[in-house]
Scaffold this active site. Structure first.
Site, mmCIF file in Angstrom:
data_model
loop_
_atom_site.group_PDB
_atom_site.id
_atom_site.type_symbol
_atom_site.label_atom_id
_atom_site.label_comp_id
_atom_site.label_asym_id
_atom_site.label_seq_id
_atom_site.Cartn_x
_atom_site.Cartn_y
_atom_site.Cartn_z
ATOM 1 N N SER A 50 0.804 -1.221 0.000
ATOM 2 C CA SER A 50 0.000 0.000 0.000
ATOM 3 C C SER A 50 0.836 1.270 0.000
ATOM 4 O O SER A 50 0.325 2.350 -0.302
ATOM 5 C CB SER A 50 -0.944 0.012 1.209
ATOM 6 O OG SER A 50 -0.222 -0.076 2.423
ATOM 7 N N ASP A 66 -2.923 8.415 7.973
ATOM 8 C CA ASP A 66 -3.945 7.616 8.645
ATOM 9 C C ASP A 66 -3.283 6.732 9.696
ATOM 10 O O ASP A 66 -2.286 7.129 10.303
ATOM 11 C CB ASP A 66 -4.768 6.806 7.626
ATOM 12 C CG ASP A 66 -3.904 5.870 6.773
ATOM 13 O OD1 ASP A 66 -2.741 5.616 7.154
ATOM 14 O OD2 ASP A 66 -4.392 5.384 5.746
ATOM 15 N N HIS A 103 -0.109 4.965 7.114
ATOM 16 C CA HIS A 103 0.455 5.532 5.886
ATOM 17 C C HIS A 103 0.802 6.994 6.111
ATOM 18 O O HIS A 103 0.201 7.657 6.953
ATOM 19 C CB HIS A 103 -0.555 5.394 4.739
ATOM 20 C CG HIS A 103 -0.998 3.988 4.518
ATOM 21 N ND1 HIS A 103 -2.211 3.514 4.980
ATOM 22 C CD2 HIS A 103 -0.377 2.938 3.916
ATOM 23 C CE1 HIS A 103 -2.332 2.234 4.661
ATOM 24 N NE2 HIS A 103 -1.221 1.859 4.017
#
Length: 344
Positions: free
Chosen positions: A38, A309, A312
């Site tokens: 991610s 978040d 990340h």
């Protein structure tokens, strides 16, 4: 499925409207191919059955206010490196129709959130690193040869050898595997042994990419996952993942010797956070431990935050990392600019 097709048709328009021209920058390499999790996913997970998706607001609020599937408020590390290389942003592989894949000669993004180096490091459906490499193999064998620029094998070989291959993966092998109490597969290994095993597996997979014609690599592994907002810098966790970070440079130097005509850049995200943590104000950060997103809403002063978040990081932090990796620092050795200009 119809909604996915509509979404990706719109995404294709967004990419080509905003990113085909890259501020008049000189193109330094033919293409950038992206693999990983991610940290560099550009939207592949939008087409998978998983809760690890980022195609809803407030993600992308600083990406023309479009939630394309990037796990941040703006551009990813891979996006920023692409721009510095004079390239448009790489589209996600699963966002390109089969009939159009041969047209993507500036590179493709195969990365997938919630996956790792190991096939059993995952949360829900995702593209394992093996699967990403399988798709890249299809790109090289089936798609690129259809393009008019690559009618001869020599031209395709030149394209592949001069392009850069960015691999950012490894954190999920700890977060979703080694550190999970219910997973017993690797519990007989101490942190040093597990790091060696991970890097050996990564090396084996990179060899497959190399055998297809790749020669220039940027490799990053585990970040300082003990310092995510939910954990408030759990140093026990950090010490368990640190060996993988510490051993990366030696491993890429070993690969460079084994893989004739190759060149590797080691990207150290673990040490990057230490640098920010030691002097956050120097880099413009007011808050480096809290998430910018609170109760589903983004903070207004996003440049003041390191974390976007639960794990990340913000585009502001990624820009610093990309700048240092591209132009030279201890975070990336050697730097990406040198990699681009080196004739192998």
């Amino acid at each position: 499925m119809k909604s996915f097709k509509v979404f990706w048709a719109f995404s294709f328009i967004v990419y080509h409207a905003f990113f085909v021209k890259v501020d008049g920058a000189k193109r330094l390499v033919p293409a950038l191919y992206v693999f990983g999790d991610s940290s560099v996913d550009a939207g592949n997970n939008n087409n998978l059955i998983t809760h690890a998706k980022a195609n809803v607001p407030p993600n992308g609020i600083d990406f023309n206010n479009r939630a394309t599937g990037r796990f941040t408020n703006g551009k990813t590390f891979a996006d920023l490196i692409a721009i510095k290389l004079g390239l448009p942003l790489q589209p996600p592989y699963l966002g390109i129709s089969k009939s159009e894949r041969y047209q993507e000669i500036n590179g493709i993004n195969y990365a997938s959130g919630a996956c790792g180096i190991l096939n059993d490091s995952r949360d829900g459906e995702c593209l394992s690193l093996d699967k990403q490499i399988e798709y890249f193999t299809s790109t090289v064998v089936n798609d690129l040869p259809k393009h008019k620029h690559f009618k001869s094998k020599d031209k395709l070989k030149h394209h592949l050898s001069k392009s850069i291959y960015l691999i950012s993966v490894g954190s999920n092998d700890y977060f979703l595997n080694y550190l999970k109490p219910e997973i017993r597969t690797y519990k007989n290994m101490n942190p040093e042994e597990f790091a060696d095993y991970l890097l050996d597996q990564l090396s084996s997979k990179i060899k497959t990419i190399y055998n297809l014609g790749a020669r220039k690599f940027v490799v990053g592994t585990v970040n300082q996952i003990g310092c995510s907002p939910n954990l408030y810098c759990n140093e026990t966790i950090n010490q368990m993942v640190k060996p993988c970070s510490d051993k990366l440079l030696m491993k890429v130097q070993e690969m460079e010797k084994k893989f004739s005509g190759s060149m590797f850049v080691s990207a150290n995200g673990f040490n990057f956070f230490n640098k920010i943590k030691n002097d956050p104000k120097k880099y413009g950060f007011i808050n480096i431990f809290k998430s910018c997103i609170q109760q589903g809403l983004p903070c207004t002063n996003r440049k003041d935050y390191y974390f976007w978040d639960f794990g990340h990081i913000t585009e502001a932090a990624l820009k610093i990392y990309a700048n240092e990796c591209f132009s030279g620092s201890k975070m990336c050795f050697p730097d990406v600019k040198k990699l681009a200009h080196t004739h192998l």
